[in-house]
Design an enzyme around this catalytic site. Structure first.
Site, mmCIF file in Angstrom:
data_model
loop_
_atom_site.group_PDB
_atom_site.id
_atom_site.type_symbol
_atom_site.label_atom_id
_atom_site.label_comp_id
_atom_site.label_asym_id
_atom_site.label_seq_id
_atom_site.Cartn_x
_atom_site.Cartn_y
_atom_site.Cartn_z
ATOM 1 N N ASP A 147 45.836 37.786 40.849
ATOM 2 C CA ASP A 147 45.645 39.027 40.733
ATOM 3 C C ASP A 147 46.913 39.740 39.847
ATOM 4 O O ASP A 147 46.667 40.722 39.107
ATOM 5 C CB ASP A 147 45.464 39.927 42.020
ATOM 6 C CG ASP A 147 44.067 39.837 42.508
ATOM 7 O OD1 ASP A 147 43.088 39.582 41.784
ATOM 8 O OD2 ASP A 147 43.974 40.241 43.764
ATOM 9 N N GLY A 169 36.169 37.103 48.157
ATOM 10 C CA GLY A 169 36.303 37.539 49.634
ATOM 11 C C GLY A 169 34.931 37.334 50.382
ATOM 12 O O GLY A 169 34.970 37.059 51.657
ATOM 13 N N ASP A 216 44.370 34.088 45.375
ATOM 14 C CA ASP A 216 43.880 35.287 44.818
ATOM 15 C C ASP A 216 44.843 36.313 44.608
ATOM 16 O O ASP A 216 44.771 37.060 43.601
ATOM 17 C CB ASP A 216 42.822 35.925 46.213
ATOM 18 C CG ASP A 216 42.113 37.125 45.678
ATOM 19 O OD1 ASP A 216 41.353 37.247 44.629
ATOM 20 O OD2 ASP A 216 42.418 38.033 46.555
ATOM 21 N N VAL A 245 35.413 31.018 42.188
ATOM 22 C CA VAL A 245 35.235 32.410 41.613
ATOM 23 C C VAL A 245 36.496 33.193 41.395
ATOM 24 O O VAL A 245 36.364 34.009 40.412
ATOM 25 C CB VAL A 245 34.403 33.164 42.792
ATOM 26 C CG1 VAL A 245 34.275 34.618 42.363
ATOM 27 C CG2 VAL A 245 32.951 32.482 42.804
ATOM 28 N N THR A 246 37.547 32.804 42.160
ATOM 29 C CA THR A 246 38.913 33.502 42.173
ATOM 30 C C THR A 246 39.187 33.130 40.483
ATOM 31 O O THR A 246 39.762 34.246 39.857
ATOM 32 C CB THR A 246 39.650 33.322 42.911
ATOM 33 O OG1 THR A 246 39.275 33.655 44.215
ATOM 34 C CG2 THR A 246 41.119 33.818 42.701
#
EC number: 2.7.8.-
Length: 220
Positions: free
Chosen positions: A90, A69, A86, A30-31
């Site tokens: 980011d 998360g 993550d 998902v990250t």
């Protein structure tokens, strides 16, 4: 400014996280999906000039950034690599959003400045310069924290969190998309750069303060 909304939002998206777990998606997957989506949409928004629509989609992607998360909390409890991945992605997503803004100023200045104008396009020049400064402060803010932690000090203070910075970008994009006036996005970039510089110096001074005292504050 927006950190107090994190806890209630995590509860809101928990059912979505459970649904993603049910179809076999991991937190790391998902990250990666979220980061790639943000990068593609941010660059495409700058190229096409569809700022309002892009701001909406990017807002949804930013909100979905908490899903990894939540999935980690419901499955593995979170891993060191997951946190590293993550944080790293980011930074790439933040870069892509600001690059998208710069591309927009370069490709769509005809919205507010025509070829027959004899005056320079100050709006685009200021917007691009401020966005470049914002790119620098975004990376240095994160680096300052990581570097301080590497020697035993926790430095995560600052006037503008990542959520605040993203909000400024997205609001600036949305208003510019509605008004077709680059001035609003230029103002957003100036605000972003200013707050970023303040945050960088806040972290530098906080690191110095803690190091003078000599008491290690960072705990893994």
């Amino acid at each position: 400014m927006l950190e107090h909304l994190r806890a209630p939002f995590k509860k809101l998206i928990e059912p979505i996280a459970k649904a993603l777990i049910a179809i076999g998606l991991t937190a790391n997957a998902v990250t990666v999906i979220g980061a790639v989506g943000t990068i593609v949409v941010a660059i495409a928004t700058g190229v096409t000039g569809w700022l309002f629509g892009g701001a909406i989609v990017l807002t949804l992607l930013v909100l979905a950034d908490s899903l990894d998360g939540s999935i980690a909390a419901l499955t593995t409890g979170g891993t060191e690599f997951g946190a590293f991945l993550d944080s790293t992605l980011d930074r790439i997503a933040d870069w892509a959003m600001l690059v998208g803004v710069i591309i927009f100023f370069l490709m769509h200045r005809d919205w507010w400045h025509t070829a027959i104008d004899n005056t320079p396009d100050y709006t685009s020049m200021i917007g691009i310069a401020a966005a470049a400064v914002a790119v620098m402060t975004s990376f240095v803010t994160s680096y300052a924290r990581a570097r301080a932690e590497s020697v035993g000090y926790e430095v995560k203070n600052g006037i503008a969190t990542r959520a605040d910075r993203l909000t400024i970008i997205l609001v600036g994009m949305a208003i510019t998309g509605l008004t077709r006036q680059g001035l609003w996005l230029a103002i957003a970039m100036i605000l972003l750069a200013g707050l970023g510089l303040v945050t960088v110096f806040q972290r530098i001074f906080e690191a110095k303060r803690q190091m003078v005292i000599g008491e290690k504050t960072y705990r893994r």
